[in-house]
Design an enzyme around this catalytic site. Structure first.
Site, PDB file in Angstrom:
ATOM      1  N   SER A 172       4.793  -2.182  -5.333  1.00  0.00           N
ATOM      2  CA  SER A 172       4.411  -0.786  -5.220  1.00  0.00           C
ATOM      3  C   SER A 172       5.385   0.075  -4.412  1.00  0.00           C
ATOM      4  O   SER A 172       5.328   1.295  -4.525  1.00  0.00           O
ATOM      5  CB  SER A 172       3.028  -0.697  -4.581  1.00  0.00           C
ATOM      6  OG  SER A 172       3.068  -1.153  -3.244  1.00  0.00           O
ATOM      7  N   SER A 186       5.012  -6.332  -2.939  1.00  0.00           N
ATOM      8  CA  SER A 186       5.437  -4.939  -3.071  1.00  0.00           C
ATOM      9  C   SER A 186       6.668  -4.525  -2.278  1.00  0.00           C
ATOM     10  O   SER A 186       7.154  -3.407  -2.461  1.00  0.00           O
ATOM     11  CB  SER A 186       4.292  -4.004  -2.684  1.00  0.00           C
ATOM     12  OG  SER A 186       3.432  -3.869  -3.774  1.00  0.00           O
ATOM     13  N   LYS A 233       7.252   4.941   3.418  1.00  0.00           N
ATOM     14  CA  LYS A 233       6.341   4.820   2.269  1.00  0.00           C
ATOM     15  C   LYS A 233       5.103   5.663   2.536  1.00  0.00           C
ATOM     16  O   LYS A 233       4.571   5.647   3.661  1.00  0.00           O
ATOM     17  CB  LYS A 233       5.978   3.340   2.083  1.00  0.00           C
ATOM     18  CG  LYS A 233       5.129   3.036   0.855  1.00  0.00           C
ATOM     19  CD  LYS A 233       4.822   1.537   0.748  1.00  0.00           C
ATOM     20  CE  LYS A 233       4.075   1.187  -0.524  1.00  0.00           C
ATOM     21  NZ  LYS A 233       3.799  -0.253  -0.654  1.00  0.00           N
TER      22      LYS A 233
HETATM   23  N1  GLN Z   1       1.795  -5.948  -7.607  1.00  0.00           N
HETATM   24  C1  GLN Z   1       0.768  -6.469  -6.761  1.00  0.00           C
HETATM   25  C2  GLN Z   1      -0.516  -5.747  -7.001  1.00  0.00           C
HETATM   26  O1  GLN Z   1      -0.550  -4.946  -7.857  1.00  0.00           O
HETATM   27  C3  GLN Z   1       1.174  -6.393  -5.333  1.00  0.00           C
HETATM   28  C4  GLN Z   1       1.024  -5.038  -4.770  1.00  0.00           C
HETATM   29  C5  GLN Z   1       1.384  -5.000  -3.326  1.00  0.00           C
HETATM   30  O2  GLN Z   1       2.001  -5.921  -2.793  1.00  0.00           O
HETATM   31  N2  GLN Z   1       0.975  -3.932  -2.679  1.00  0.00           N
HETATM   32  O3  GLN Z   1      -1.487  -5.967  -6.358  1.00  0.00           O
END
Ligand code: GLN
Length: 493
Positions: A159, A183, A80
């Site tokens: 994400s 995410s 990532k």
């Molecule tokens: N969707 C969540 C957010 O927007 C989690 C994102 C994540 O786990 N990095 O914060």
């Protein structure tokens, strides 16, 4: 041959490498060719085929000398683009990190490299890992390789959307993700793969671009639970460079799957039956409980009464920490610099143009909840509620060994949908965020296809540092579900 080499699991590929059926270089070349054919999915921000070939050759060299470093030696993976990689562009999918080539390697990606894993590239993500759809990336959205019966372009979740889509599209065998509020788990569910967020503190955060430091955690994403376990072991371990890294031994997680769940107590949190959950997800959840019952586990209803406050709490704490972490991007030392008449104007121009809309929204919310007049009302209260949420889990784990919930309230949605309504987008995280606030391990397992032909995931949550039970329960679900469907991208090209 190319097809066969990209269709295996990590466990199968490791066995094939061991038998000498193919070389690490052949395996890598097959995946590089597959990546070139999959560019329309936009899974990568940077492809690193030359690094991959070099590492694959080194792996073959080690194997020839009998110095293989374990099951990941020679396995092609994606990293990532939130993990700093030495000398390789690292963007966090943000314009503000333009041209940033870190002079160091994150602990987790270094450990994977040292275990022999072959990095094929840096995977696309939501900007600074803020999002649930991979649509906030400065480098454009990622397409889910699943299109479902409607034949639409769908989000891969976020994400870690590029990581999930790449694993599902069979262009890498595994990938690193990070999970702050879901995410790893939500994109795994949307793309029909497995992904585990380990306990907070298991994997070092050193060298990972920070979003919300008290929540951020790295973890593996792969096509099976066993593959996740194979990747997880080398990713973990105490790191003195991260003060929140847990000074405890890493078990061999690969030994965990394959065990029985006979006699285990599995909790079903009553409060997770909420409005807005699709009927097919409710049905799959019930089916999952039935599978575990048939495998000899006892299903018990438990209560996590503060669940309803989890999203509100998360969306105060995460932006608060983000606003503080992201203060470092000032255009002075690295990344983008947009000139101005004065120093202040240079800061404003750089941050105004460098951060995307969602990141700016979070910085504004975070700055607000931390400001002198509102700190007690928002941030401090959120910290108190976080403690109550964690206590709910502690109480539940006095009675059960693991919890079973859906991973996300819906299957993958269309690219662009939900983007103009942040609250609807934030609701995606309703089942994953409580675990994050409590720092617990959570695994998403592909458990079935919904009515639209799209994958659905089930989540297993465990006690702190008990990833082994989580993996064991996850593998039993995985086997009962027998999920073998392939995404349209793989079957139709
Ligand atoms: N969707 C969540 C957010 O927007 C989690 C994102 C994540 O786990 N990095 O914060």
């Amino acid at each position: 041959m190319t097809t066969d080499l990209t269709r295996m699991t990590i466990a199968e590929a490791a066995a094939g490498l061991g038998r000498g059926d193919f070389s690490a270089l052949e395996l890598t070349e097959a995946h590089i060719a597959a990546i070139e054919k999959a560019r329309a999915l936009n899974c990568f921000i940077t492809e690193t085929p030359d690094i991959a070939r070099e590492r694959a050759r080194a792996s073959d060299g080690r194997r020839a000398k009998g110095e293989t470093r374990g099951p990941l030696d020679g396995i092609p993976i994606a990293v990532k683009d939130l993990f700093c990689t030495e000398g390789v562009l690292t963007t966090a999918a943000s314009h503000i990190l333009d041209g940033f080539k870190p002079p160091y390697e994150s602990t987790v990606s270094a450990k994977l490299r040292d275990a022999g894993a072959v990095m094929l590239g840096k995977a696309n993500l939501d900007q600074f890992a803020m999002g649930s759809s991979n649509t906030t990336s400065h480098y454009g959205p990622v397409k889910n390789p699943w299109r479902g019966s409607a034949g639409k372009d769908l989000v891969p979740g976020g994400s870690s959307g590029g990581s999930a889509a790449a694993v599902a599209a069979r262009i890498v065998m595994g990938a690193t993700g990070t999970d702050t509020g879901g995410s790893i788990r939500q994109p795994a569910a949307f793309c029909g793969i497995a992904g585990i967020k380990p306990t907070y503190g298991r994997c070092s955060r050193w060298g990972i671009v920070a979003f919300a430091s008290s929540l951020d955690q790295a973890g593996p994403m792969a096509r099976t639970v066993r593959d996740c376990a194979l990747m997880l072991t080398p990713m973990c371990g105490h790191d003195p460079r991260d003060s929140t890294s847990a000074p405890i031994e890493t078990p061999d997680f690969a030994a965990a799957p394959g065990g029985s769940v006979k006699g285990l107590k599995i909790g079903i949190p009553a409060e997770y039956r909420m409005d807005g959950m699709s009927g097919e997800i409710a049905a799959l959840w019930e089916q999952g409980a039935q599978w575990l019952r048939e495998a000899g586990a006892e299903i018990v209803e438990v209560s996590l009464p503060h669940t309803r406050y989890a999203l509100a709490t998360y969306y105060i704490i995460a932006p608060a920490e983000a606003s503080s972490n992201l203060a470092r991007y000032d255009g002075v030392r690295y990344g983008l610099r947009v000139p101005g008449e004065s120093l202040d104007e240079m800061y404003e121009n750089t941050r105004g143009q460098g951060f995307g809309a969602e990141v700016r929204r979070r910085i504004l919310i975070g700055t607000y909840v931390l400001s002198a007049g509102y700190y007690d009302a928002y941030y401090k209260k959120a910290q108190r509620v976080r403690a109550l949420i964690a206590r709910d889990f502690e109480k539940a784990f006095e009675a059960v060994d693991a919890l079973l919930t859906p991973t996300a309230p819906t299957p993958a949605f269309g690219i662009g949908e939900k983007s103009d309504d942040p609250i609807t987008m934030y609701l995606n995280d309703v089942f994953t965020v409580p675990t994050s606030l409590a720092g617990l391990p959570g695994l998403s397992v592909p458990a079935g296809l919904g009515a639209q032909g799209l994958p659905l995931g089930l989540q297993v949550i465990g006690r702190p540092f008990d990833e082994e039970t989580v993996l064991r329960v996850g593998e039993v679900l995985e086997q009962a579900a027998g999920f073998s469907a392939l995404p349209e991208f793989v079957t139709e090209g």
